[in-house]
Each structure stands twice: as C-alpha cells, then as structure tokens.
Enzyme design. Structure first.
Site, short mmCIF file in Angstrom:
data_model
loop_
_atom_site.label_atom_id
_atom_site.label_comp_id
_atom_site.label_asym_id
_atom_site.label_seq_id
_atom_site.Cartn_x
_atom_site.Cartn_y
_atom_site.Cartn_z
CG ASP A 100 -6.57 -19.05 6.97
OD1 ASP A 100 -5.76 -19.98 6.80
OD2 ASP A 100 -6.64 -18.39 8.02
N GLY A 107 -4.15 -31.42 8.94
CA GLY A 107 -3.56 -32.74 9.06
C GLY A 107 -2.28 -32.63 9.88
CG HIS A 142 6.77 -28.15 5.50
ND1 HIS A 142 6.85 -27.24 4.47
CD2 HIS A 142 5.49 -28.58 5.53
CE1 HIS A 142 5.63 -27.13 3.90
NE2 HIS A 142 4.79 -27.95 4.52
CE1 TYR A 196 0.06 -28.78 1.37
CE2 TYR A 196 -1.26 -27.02 0.42
CZ TYR A 196 -0.70 -27.63 1.52
OH TYR A 196 -0.91 -27.12 2.77
CG HIS A 218 3.52 -32.53 3.89
ND1 HIS A 218 3.46 -32.25 2.54
CD2 HIS A 218 3.26 -31.36 4.51
CE1 HIS A 218 3.17 -30.98 2.37
NE2 HIS A 218 3.04 -30.40 3.55
CD GLU A 219 2.90 -31.17 8.19
OE1 GLU A 219 3.55 -30.12 8.00
OE2 GLU A 219 1.82 -31.41 7.62
CD GLU A 270 4.79 -26.04 7.76
OE1 GLU A 270 3.73 -26.66 7.97
OE2 GLU A 270 4.87 -25.12 6.92
CD GLU A 290 2.57 -26.43 2.28
OE1 GLU A 290 2.86 -27.64 2.20
OE2 GLU A 290 2.43 -25.83 3.38
N1 BES Z 1 1.64 -25.94 6.56
C1 BES Z 1 0.62 -26.86 6.24
C2 BES Z 1 -0.62 -26.68 7.07
C3 BES Z 1 -1.28 -25.34 6.87
C4 BES Z 1 -1.75 -24.95 5.64
C5 BES Z 1 -1.45 -24.49 7.93
C6 BES Z 1 -2.34 -23.73 5.47
C7 BES Z 1 -2.03 -23.26 7.76
C8 BES Z 1 -2.48 -22.89 6.55
C9 BES Z 1 1.07 -28.31 6.38
O1 BES Z 1 2.40 -28.52 6.07
C10 BES Z 1 0.27 -29.11 5.40
O2 BES Z 1 0.42 -28.87 4.24
N2 BES Z 1 -0.57 -30.04 5.88
C11 BES Z 1 -1.40 -30.85 5.03
C12 BES Z 1 -0.95 -32.29 4.98
C13 BES Z 1 -0.10 -32.66 3.81
C14 BES Z 1 0.20 -34.15 3.79
C15 BES Z 1 -0.57 -32.23 2.46
C16 BES Z 1 -2.81 -30.85 5.62
O3 BES Z 1 -2.97 -30.44 6.76
O4 BES Z 1 -3.72 -31.25 4.92
ZN ZN Z 2 2.85 -28.45 3.98
#
Ligand code: BES
Ligand code: ZN
Length: 590
Positions: A375, A265, A296, A383, A292-293, A268, A315
């Site tokens: 991953d 989504g 961060h 979160y 959210h970003e 950051e 998170e």
């Molecule tokens: N840092 C994360 C994206 C991420 C997570 C990259 C794991 C690599 C590995 C980013 O801040 C994030 O949490 N994005 C969420 C959106 C949020 C509103 C919960 C996403 O992409 O779903």
């Molecule tokens: Zn995040």
C-alpha cells in the site's frame, strides 16, 4: 500441474504446508459496534500437518475440529506489515472451524453511518481486501498464490441487502424478538479465487439490469444515472472476449457503486467490480476505469500474480487489455490519449520516487521484503511501465503474433498464479529472441524508463499539448479526458490570472467531472494559489478516493504554513475516510 514459486514475503503461509481449498463463512455484522462476529469453516487439501493462516486484529475465540474438539493454536507477535500468524495442527479430517470477531479498526472494512452514504438512509459496510486486508476480516492464507472456493451466509437487518463477489443463492427472513425481522443471505463462489478477491457489501442497494449478464448496483439515488453511464457494459465484455479469445470466465459482470469514501477508482472483485461513485459524470468520460476492472477478469483474476512483487503481471497486462478494448470501442486515438494521461501520471511517480531516493520501486519487478507494505508504494509503475513493456513486445512481433501469444498465455495459466520469471520463460519459449531484442532485462529489473519506450501520441492530444505548452486558455470543446490531460500537463507554477481565467471561461472548479475538478484544484494549489481552499476542503469532505485525497493534502501541505492547514483539514475529514486512506494520510503528514 504444481508450480513452485519463490515464497511470498507478505504472507506467513509457506508452500508445502496444508493449503486451504474451501471456506464456509458465517458473518454477522453488528452495526452499532462496528464488528463482525463470524465463523470460518476452513477445509485444507490435507491433514496431519501444521499450517498457518494470516490474521490482523482478529480476536480468535476458539478453533475446533469436526467433533467439536478444541484445537490448540499459537499466535505470533504482531508484525508491523503482516499482522499475525495463526499456527495450528490440521486434523486428519482436514477441516477446522474458527470462531472469531473482527476489530472496529479492521483495515479491510469500512463502516459508514447513514450520513456518510449518498442517500443518507441506512448505514453501509463494505470490504476492500487487496493487498493485505482480507486477513483483517477472515483468517486465511492471504497470498495471491493460494486459491479457494467459498460459501457464505451473511446476517443483516431486514431493511438492508448484502452483495458479494459471488453467486446469489437465497435470502431468508426470520423474526428476532417481538417485532424485529432480520435476514440471512446466502452466497457461493464455485470458482477458486485468492483471498484478495473476496468482497462483500451491506447497505441500501438498488439495481438496474443492463443486459443478460451485466447489472449495475448502487444506492437508490444514484442507480439511474449509473445505469446510463455504464449502458455499454455488455459491449465491453464482448470486446474483451473477442480479444482474449476466452469466454468471460465468471458468468456475470455486475458493478457496484460504493459510497464516495471508496478508496480506489475501482476494484476487480470477480462477478462484482467495485467502483467509486465519482465515475458517474454524465458523459461516460471515465468508463476506462470499468473497462480496466473488466479486463482484470482475465488478467489478474483468471491468471494471477504469484506475489505482490509481480504486481505488474496483474496491472500491466490489465492496462494493456484496457487500451485494446478502448481501441475497439472508441478508436485508436482515444486509446492513445488514455495512454498519454497514464504516461504523465507515471512521470510524476518516477519523479516522486527519485526525490525520495526510492528508485528501486521503479523496476517492474521490485524485490520487496516483508517490511515494505505494498500500500505504501502504490504507483503507476506496474500499470503504465508494465503495459508499455507489452506494447514494445507487440510492436516487435506484430499484433497478430502478439494476440496469439496473449491467448496462449491466458489459456496456459488460467486459475493459476504466475511469477515474473515464469512469464519471461514463457515468452522466451513462445517468442524466441524477443526478450533480447526488446531489452526485457532493462524493463523488468532496471529502474526508470528504457530508451525504447514508445512515444506515439494521439491526434486528440495535439491541441491539448500545444495549449498547455503555450499557457493559453483553450477555446475548443474538449472531452473530459482532454481537459484532464491539459490540466495535468500545465507547468507548475502557472500565474493566478491563468487559473482564474480558465475557471471563468470553462467553470473547471465546479465541473461535474471529478477528475477534471481534482486536476484543476491540484493545479491551483501546486501553483501556490490559495483562493480555492474552501473548494478543496469541500472536495476532501465529500470524496475519499485516495488518488485524489493524498495529492491534494500534499499540495496543501506545501503552501506557506501549509502543514498546519493540511493537518487541520485532514483531522476534520478523516473520520469519513476508509482506513487505507487514513493510513496514507497519516503517513504523509506525520
Ligand atoms: N486492483 C486495483 C485497485 C487496487 C490497487 C486495490 C491497489 C488495492 C491496492 C484496480 O484494478 C485499479 O488498478 N484501479 C485503478 C483504476 C485504473 C483505471 C488504473 C484505480 O483505482 O486508480
Ligand atoms: Zn487494476
């Protein structure tokens, strides 16, 4: 002050070894071969000792010292999760120059041919370093507890533009051969960041200013709509500054809309958050992702988790701040609605882990080993459970004391890394007795949800919840978030008549809002209804966001004879996906 953390299982670097403090990076992306030819000049905090860097799929040509003298290096055998270690002696003048080339399969890069972009004019390249992918495009100490500054020179075709999560310095154009011009763009990052926050993109990119410190970047065809969607960026930054009590630490807050294959989504990257283009709905209903970003910038980028076992510190804190900013800008009921949406997603993840016999990953601070790829265990636990833990503490001490605590925490650890034990120690010092009162042990090290989990719900969800429980087709005018929640709350299986009626009355299968369209198609598949398979296929072809692709593939695979169906769909579309999404799809279908 220097803090010793437990070692990071996801890096070959060990504290005590010379640590990198700066990189000068020269990168030449070669679009027809999908490789980057690069030179990384790395400066360490001291010399005369051995150190090691993390790499993955890099071919190292040579390493030299300041006098161009060759430095011997040793590569470990490839480790299935970590890649390889690159071991060498740091010279007395602690600076080495590494010549290398990336692999076309670099896990942290996606190379798009022009047909895969929105405008279809020019090829596109972008990086995504979190968690362990920076090492696939730059040799580095790829742990969130090592920070460094950098300067970069990126060579690109003249028709393209580069962007980095950094300050722009200058662009030069120079002739190559008779008629062809190329360009070199220079960037610098004066604040030290961990490797997972290094980010760049190259392609046809336009921009629109929102105000003095915020700008939207996107392909020309999307930039207008994106600027409208995110017109409130400035207010968001102001609200975050008020809440944290710390002026925005990265000078600019710009956002880049990536092509639709961007696997998340949002990401950051400091100074330049990366966003999926699916956030541009026309009704600002997914702006929580950009909030959210932005959050961060304080929680994650300024105060950083020491290892990926402490991810909840990044998170959980960020979701907490996201909710607070949402409350300031859109009111408490909207913030509570978002909380309920995330809570539902968490519930599904808890069930998924339970089914897989992996309850250990429902602890806030799981003890990960080097054999667990972060991953592979992505979930809403860090979160949502993380943010709810902070809500519980806030509830116990009251908002005023909590806000003072938050500001002290951010001030105390800025530009540093924190692990869970340090955080708990800080709480016990600043808010004595609270850890015991809220049963912090259960939250942090226990599995599942503790009995003091907050259950408050929003007035905005009341009609949603009751419509979902009574299986009726709602007639209200709902927001995108309300529709999303309704579709997620509906039980599996619902009868096909309800699905068709919902679509007839509200056009959900063709909603402009990707989140709503996704939730609707998922509901249909999970209810065993295959009448939308064509639309599912089109969705999967267009959009590579991993949080949509994986559940849809999984639901496809669960239809009768679905495994074959899912395999066929995946094989047809995966050429357009990011390596991270491809890896997760393969894992699912293997
Ligand atoms: N840092 C994360 C994206 C991420 C997570 C990259 C794991 C690599 C590995 C980013 O801040 C994030 O949490 N994005 C969420 C959106 C949020 C509103 C919960 C996403 O992409 O779903
Ligand atoms: Zn995040």
């Amino acid at each position: 002050m220097c803090i010793q953390h437990a070692h990071d299982p996801h890096s070959f670097f060990r504290s005590g070894q010379p640590q990198m403090v700066h990189v000068d990076w020269i990168a030449c992306p070669i679009f027809d071969r999908h490789v980057i030819n690069a030179i990384a000049c790395i400066t360490f905090d001291r010399g005369g000792e051995k150190t090691c860097l993390d790499i993955r799929d890099l071919s190292i040509t040579s390493i030299v010292d300041e006098n161009n003298g060759a430095i011997d290096f040793k590569l470990s055998d490839p480790h299935p999760v970590l890649g390889q270690s690159l071991l060498f002696m740091v010279p007395e003048n602690p600076c080495v120059t590494i010549f290398y080339e990336t692999s076309p399969n670099a896990s942290g890069l996606q190379w798009l041919v022009k047909e895969q972009t929105l405008d279809k004019n020019q090829p596109f390249l972008f990086s995504q370093a979190q968690y362990l992918h920076a090492r696939s495009f730059i040799p580095c100490q790829d742990t969130p507890s090592v920070r460094f500054t950098f300067a970069a020179k990126i060579h690109i075709p003249k028709t393209a533009r580069s962007l980095m999560g950094a300050q722009f310095v200058q662009r030069f154009e120079y002739p190559v051969g008779e008629r062809c011009l190329e360009a070199m763009e220079m960037w610098r990052m004066p604040q030290p960041i961990p490797a997972y926050l290094m980010a760049f993109a190259v392609g046809e990119i336009a921009d629109r200013a929102i105000d003095d410190r915020c700008r939207v970047y996107a392909e020309p065809g999307l930039v207008e709509a994106a600027a409208k969607e995110f017109a409130q960026l400035g207010q968001m930054v102001n609200a975050a500054e008020r809440l944290t009590g710390i002026p925005y630490p990265w000078e600019r807050f710009d956002v880049l809309m990536l092509p639709p294959s961007f696997p998340f989504g949002g990401m950051e990257n400091p100074r330049l958050a990366f966003l999926t283009p699916t956030l541009v709905t026309g009704d600002r209903s997914l702006v929580n992702v950009v909030i959210h970003e932005l959050a961060h910038s304080w929680t994650g980028n300024l105060v950083t988790n020491a290892t990926w076992c402490d991810l909840w510190l990044n998170e959980g804190w960020t979701v907490y701040l996201e909710w607070r900013i949402t409350e300031e800008l859109y009111g408490r009921e909207e913030a509570l609605l978002q909380r309920e949406v995330l809570r539902w997603e968490l519930e599904r993840d808890l069930e998924k882990f339970a089914r897989a016999g992996q309850n250990e990953f429902t602890a806030l601070a799981p003890r990960l080993t080097d054999m667990v790829d972060p991953d592979d265990i992505f979930s809403r636990v860090p979160y949502c459970k993380g943010a709810l833990f902070l809500v519980v503490i806030e509830g116990y001490v009251g908002r005023e004391r909590f806000d003072a605590f938050m500001r002290e925490y951010l001030g105390r650890f800025k530009f540093q890394s924190v692990d869970t034990a340090q955080f708990l120690h800080f709480v016990s010092q600043k808010l004595p007795g609270v850890l015991e009162a809220v049963e912090a042990e259960k939250w942090v090290y226990g599995v599942g949800m503790p009995s003091n989990t907050p259950t408050e719900s929003s007035t905005l969800s009341a009609s949603v919840t009751s419509a979902a429980a009574s299986l009726c087709v709602p007639l209200e005018r709902w927001s995108g978030s309300q529709w999303g929640l309704y579709l997620k709350l509906l039980p599996r299986l619902v009868p096909p008549e309800l699905i068709l009626e919902l679509d007839r009355v509200h056009g959900l299968s063709t909603s402009q809002n990707t989140e709503v369209r996704f939730a609707f198609l998922l509901l249909a598949l999970e209810s065993g209804y295959d009448g939308y398979n064509q639309l599912v296929d089109e969705f999967l072809t267009k959009i590579g966001r991993f949080r949509y692709v994986i559940p849809l593939l999984k639901a496809l695979a669960n239809l009768p004879n679905g495994r074959q169906l899912a395999r066929l769909s995946f094989d047809r579309v995966k050429g357009g996906y990011h390596p991270i999404t491809v890896a997760q799809g393969e894992r699912l279908l293997r």
